[in-house]
Design an enzyme around this catalytic site. Structure first.
Site, PDB file in Angstrom:
ATOM      1  CB  SER A 110      -7.037  -3.306   9.927  1.00 48.44           C
ATOM      2  OG  SER A 110      -7.680  -4.482   9.520  1.00 48.44           O
TER       3      SER A 110
ATOM      4  CB  ILE B 162      -0.980  -0.028   1.191  1.00 47.95           C
ATOM      5  CG1 ILE B 162      -1.830  -1.307   1.098  1.00 47.95           C
ATOM      6  CG2 ILE B 162      -1.881   1.206   1.191  1.00 47.95           C
ATOM      7  CD1 ILE B 162      -2.651  -1.609   2.334  1.00 47.95           C
TER       8      ILE B 162
ATOM      9  CE1 TYR C  19      -2.247  -6.235  11.190  1.00 47.31           C
ATOM     10  CE2 TYR C  19      -4.416  -7.251  11.108  1.00 47.31           C
ATOM     11  CZ  TYR C  19      -3.522  -6.303  10.657  1.00 47.31           C
ATOM     12  OH  TYR C  19      -3.910  -5.422   9.689  1.00 47.31           O
TER      13      TYR C  19
ATOM     14  CE  LYS D 112      -2.534  -2.491  11.426  1.00 46.57           C
ATOM     15  NZ  LYS D 112      -1.540  -1.543  10.913  1.00 46.57           N
TER      16      LYS D 112
ATOM     17  CG  ASP E 181      13.568  -2.272  12.539  1.00 49.10           C
ATOM     18  OD1 ASP E 181      12.646  -1.862  13.280  1.00 49.10           O
ATOM     19  OD2 ASP E 181      13.753  -3.465  12.256  1.00 49.10           O
TER      20      ASP E 181
ATOM     21  CG  PHE F 258       1.763   2.781   4.639  1.00 51.88           C
ATOM     22  CD1 PHE F 258       0.456   2.560   4.213  1.00 51.88           C
ATOM     23  CD2 PHE F 258       2.437   3.900   4.170  1.00 51.88           C
ATOM     24  CE1 PHE F 258      -0.156   3.442   3.344  1.00 51.88           C
ATOM     25  CE2 PHE F 258       1.828   4.784   3.300  1.00 51.88           C
ATOM     26  CZ  PHE F 258       0.527   4.561   2.884  1.00 51.88           C
TER      27      PHE F 258
ATOM     28  CG  ASN G 193     -10.640  -8.017   2.696  1.00 50.72           C
ATOM     29  OD1 ASN G 193     -11.382  -7.480   3.509  1.00 50.72           O
ATOM     30  ND2 ASN G 193     -10.173  -9.241   2.864  1.00 50.72           N
TER      31      ASN G 193
ATOM     32  CE  LYS H 151       0.911  -7.429   4.570  1.00 50.51           C
ATOM     33  NZ  LYS H 151       0.328  -7.018   3.330  1.00 50.51           N
TER      34      LYS H 151
ATOM     35  N   PRO I 130     -10.370 -21.003  11.226  1.00 52.05           N
ATOM     36  CG  PRO I 130      -9.190 -22.311  12.764  1.00 52.05           C
ATOM     37  CD  PRO I 130      -9.275 -21.988  11.293  1.00 52.05           C
TER      38      PRO I 130
ATOM     39  CB  SER J  76      10.629  -7.133   7.472  1.00 54.52           C
ATOM     40  OG  SER J  76       9.418  -6.408   7.494  1.00 54.52           O
TER      41      SER J  76
HETATM   42  N1  UFG Z   1     -10.100 -17.522   1.894  1.00 53.74           N
HETATM   43  C1  UFG Z   1     -10.232 -18.762   1.290  1.00 53.74           C
HETATM   44  N2  UFG Z   1      -9.089 -19.416   0.900  1.00 53.74           N
HETATM   45  C2  UFG Z   1      -7.852 -18.890   1.085  1.00 53.74           C
HETATM   46  C3  UFG Z   1      -7.729 -17.615   1.710  1.00 53.74           C
HETATM   47  C4  UFG Z   1      -8.879 -16.968   2.094  1.00 53.74           C
HETATM   48  O1  UFG Z   1     -11.338 -19.276   1.098  1.00 53.74           O
HETATM   49  O2  UFG Z   1      -6.846 -19.539   0.732  1.00 53.74           O
HETATM   50  C5  UFG Z   1     -11.333 -16.777   2.269  1.00 53.74           C
HETATM   51  C6  UFG Z   1     -11.437 -16.425   3.735  1.00 53.74           C
HETATM   52  O3  UFG Z   1     -12.051 -17.471   4.444  1.00 53.74           O
HETATM   53  C7  UFG Z   1     -12.276 -15.139   3.664  1.00 53.74           C
HETATM   54  C8  UFG Z   1     -11.858 -14.501   2.356  1.00 53.74           C
HETATM   55  O4  UFG Z   1     -11.285 -15.545   1.581  1.00 53.74           O
HETATM   56  O5  UFG Z   1     -13.652 -15.460   3.577  1.00 53.74           O
HETATM   57  C9  UFG Z   1     -10.820 -13.395   2.505  1.00 53.74           C
HETATM   58  O6  UFG Z   1      -9.700 -13.874   3.252  1.00 53.74           O
HETATM   59  P1  UFG Z   1      -8.334 -13.047   3.349  1.00 53.74           P
HETATM   60  O7  UFG Z   1      -7.376 -13.866   4.146  1.00 53.74           O
HETATM   61  O8  UFG Z   1      -7.916 -12.617   1.989  1.00 53.74           O
HETATM   62  O9  UFG Z   1      -8.748 -11.728   4.123  1.00 53.74           O
HETATM   63  P2  UFG Z   1      -9.430 -11.550   5.561  1.00 53.74           P
HETATM   64  O10 UFG Z   1     -10.712 -10.832   5.344  1.00 53.74           O
HETATM   65  O11 UFG Z   1      -9.464 -12.785   6.352  1.00 53.74           O
HETATM   66  O12 UFG Z   1      -8.345 -10.631   6.286  1.00 53.74           O
HETATM   67  C10 UFG Z   1      -8.070  -9.324   5.829  1.00 53.74           C
HETATM   68  C11 UFG Z   1      -6.628  -8.974   6.130  1.00 53.74           C
HETATM   69  C12 UFG Z   1      -6.395  -8.892   7.602  1.00 53.74           C
HETATM   70  C13 UFG Z   1      -7.376  -7.974   8.220  1.00 53.74           C
HETATM   71  C14 UFG Z   1      -8.784  -8.324   7.847  1.00 53.74           C
HETATM   72  C15 UFG Z   1      -9.705  -7.245   8.288  1.00 53.74           C
HETATM   73  O13 UFG Z   1      -5.762  -9.949   5.613  1.00 53.74           O
HETATM   74  O14 UFG Z   1      -5.105  -8.370   7.825  1.00 53.74           O
HETATM   75  O15 UFG Z   1      -8.921  -8.424   6.422  1.00 53.74           O
HETATM   76  O16 UFG Z   1     -11.027  -7.563   8.098  1.00 53.74           O
HETATM   77  F1  UFG Z   1      -7.261  -8.042   9.562  1.00 53.74           F
END
Ligand code: UFG
Length: 334
Positions: free
Chosen positions: A124, A12, A148, A152, A58, A80, A178, A84, A290, A34
């Site tokens: 977030s 970002i 994490y 935030k 850093d 930023f 997202n 994460k 989970p 990193s």
């Molecule tokens: N998903 C899958 N398969 C995968 C990865 C994800 O089915 O391999 C699904 C997840 O279950 C979810 C959706 O895709 O329904 C989005 O998952 P992401 O991991 O892409 O994103 P998240 O919404 O879980 O998490 C993101 C950021 C986090 C932040 C969060 C805030 O990665 O850092 O949004 O809502 F905290």
């Protein structure tokens, strides 16, 4: 304005650097690399035609950070930098709290010492407690379910306390939904280390044949097709949101969602990506992950009203730009 971007070569940060340079601002990119590469700064220069100052810093190295503030006269900072990954934060809470909280406190101390009191912070949607109804509104109660997310929530609180105690501070908390996509040039994009955790970087690698199949984490949620629904936002839109936040910054603390207000399911994302890349993407249903929620999307009205921010890119645009990056820039950067 002259703006320090911590985490400036990250996903970002780099797109926001392009947006600010194109609008006539000057940027200094600070990063510990990193989760990004020094070559990103050259690519920002290639896109904008403008020289970019990038420094390896850093935020835990307070003395080095102070030197950056002595070398440049900043009008504002966009913060930023931070670890994460949700799962990693559960396994390594001390690393997450130290890096994200101490890094931010060092930054705030340096800012105050140099009289820089304008800050835009990368927050977030994860700060919304899971019992809130969608769409999420900025005045909803906050909380978290993993270290994490707590970093935030805690940094938001630090900033509110700071601004309450010293009215000279102007702070904007941007709650991202997202972020996906990439710069349309294909020169910068998301480049996670190792196997991606997030859906779209994972889908991109399956589409490219690097990983065998997408695992859909649950198809029995209470959503239109049973798979998880999220508010995906193009990183170009997100970058413009940062510029607007910076250009409209004012004393006190403002909090804005940066999302489209529209939810897309995992199956919607895979279908859009198939259209973007022109071939089928293997996928199978796996157990729920989970901690995942059924449906998360923004109420984007406040950012629209106060910043004039509305999103321009569709889900298909996001997948097309992700695929372009995956097949050109990400390969060249590897
Ligand atoms: N998903 C899958 N398969 C995968 C990865 C994800 O089915 O391999 C699904 C997840 O279950 C979810 C959706 O895709 O329904 C989005 O998952 P992401 O991991 O892409 O994103 P998240 O919404 O879980 O998490 C993101 C950021 C986090 C932040 C969060 C805030 O990665 O850092 O949004 O809502 F905290």
């Amino acid at each position: 304005m002259t703006v320090l971007l911590t985490g400036g070569t990250g996903f970002i940060g780099s797109h926001t650097a392009v947006e600010l340079l194109d609008a006539g601002h000057a940027v200094v990119l600070a990063d510990n690399y990193s989760n990004s590469k020094p070559s990103v700064a050259d690519r920002v220069t290639a896109i904008t035609g403008q020289a970019v100052v990038a420094q390896e810093i850093d935020l835990l190295d307070r003395a080095a950070l102070e030197r950056v503030f002595q070398e440049h006269e900043f009008d504002a900072v966009i913060h930023f930098a931070g670890l994460k990954a949700v799962g990693e934060s559960v396994a390594k809470p001390l690393e997450y709290y130290t890096n994200n909280l101490v890094g931010t406190l060092n930054l705030l101390q340096c800012m105050r010492a140099r009289g820089v009191r304008r800050l835009v912070f990368s927050s977030s949607a994860t700060v919304y407690r899971s019992d809130n109804p969608v769409p999420y509104r900025e005045d909803y109660p906050t909380g978290a379910t993993n270290p994490y997310g707590w970093t935030k929530v805690m940094i938001e609180q630090q900033l509110r306390d700071l601004a309450a105690s010293e009215p000279a501070w102007s702070v904007v908390l941007l709650r991202y939904f997202n972020p996906i996509g990439a710069h349309p040039s294909g020169l910068i994009g998301e480049d996670p280390n190792g196997i991606p955790n997030n859906l779209v970087p994972f889908v991109a690698k399956v589409a490219a044949g690097v990983l065998p199949e997408v695992r859909i984490f649950g198809d029995d949620y209470d959503t239109p097709d049973g798979t998880g629904v999220r508010d995906y936002i193009h990183v170009m839109d997100l970058a413009r949101g940062h510029r607007l936040a910076l250009e409209n910054i004012r004393p006190g603390v403002q909090t804005y969602n940066l999302g489209t207000g529209r939810g897309s399911s995992v199956r919607d994302v895979i279908a859009a990506y198939e259209e973007a890349c022109g071939h089928a993407i293997p996928a199978s249903v796996a157990p729920r992950r989970p901690g995942d929620l059924a449906s998360v999307y923004a109420d984007p009205a406040l950012a629209a009203r106060e910043l004039g921010f509305t999103t321009e890119y569709s889900l298909l645009d996001m997948c097309r730009d992700s695929w372009h990056w995956q097949t050109t820039g990400a390969v060249a950067a590897a």
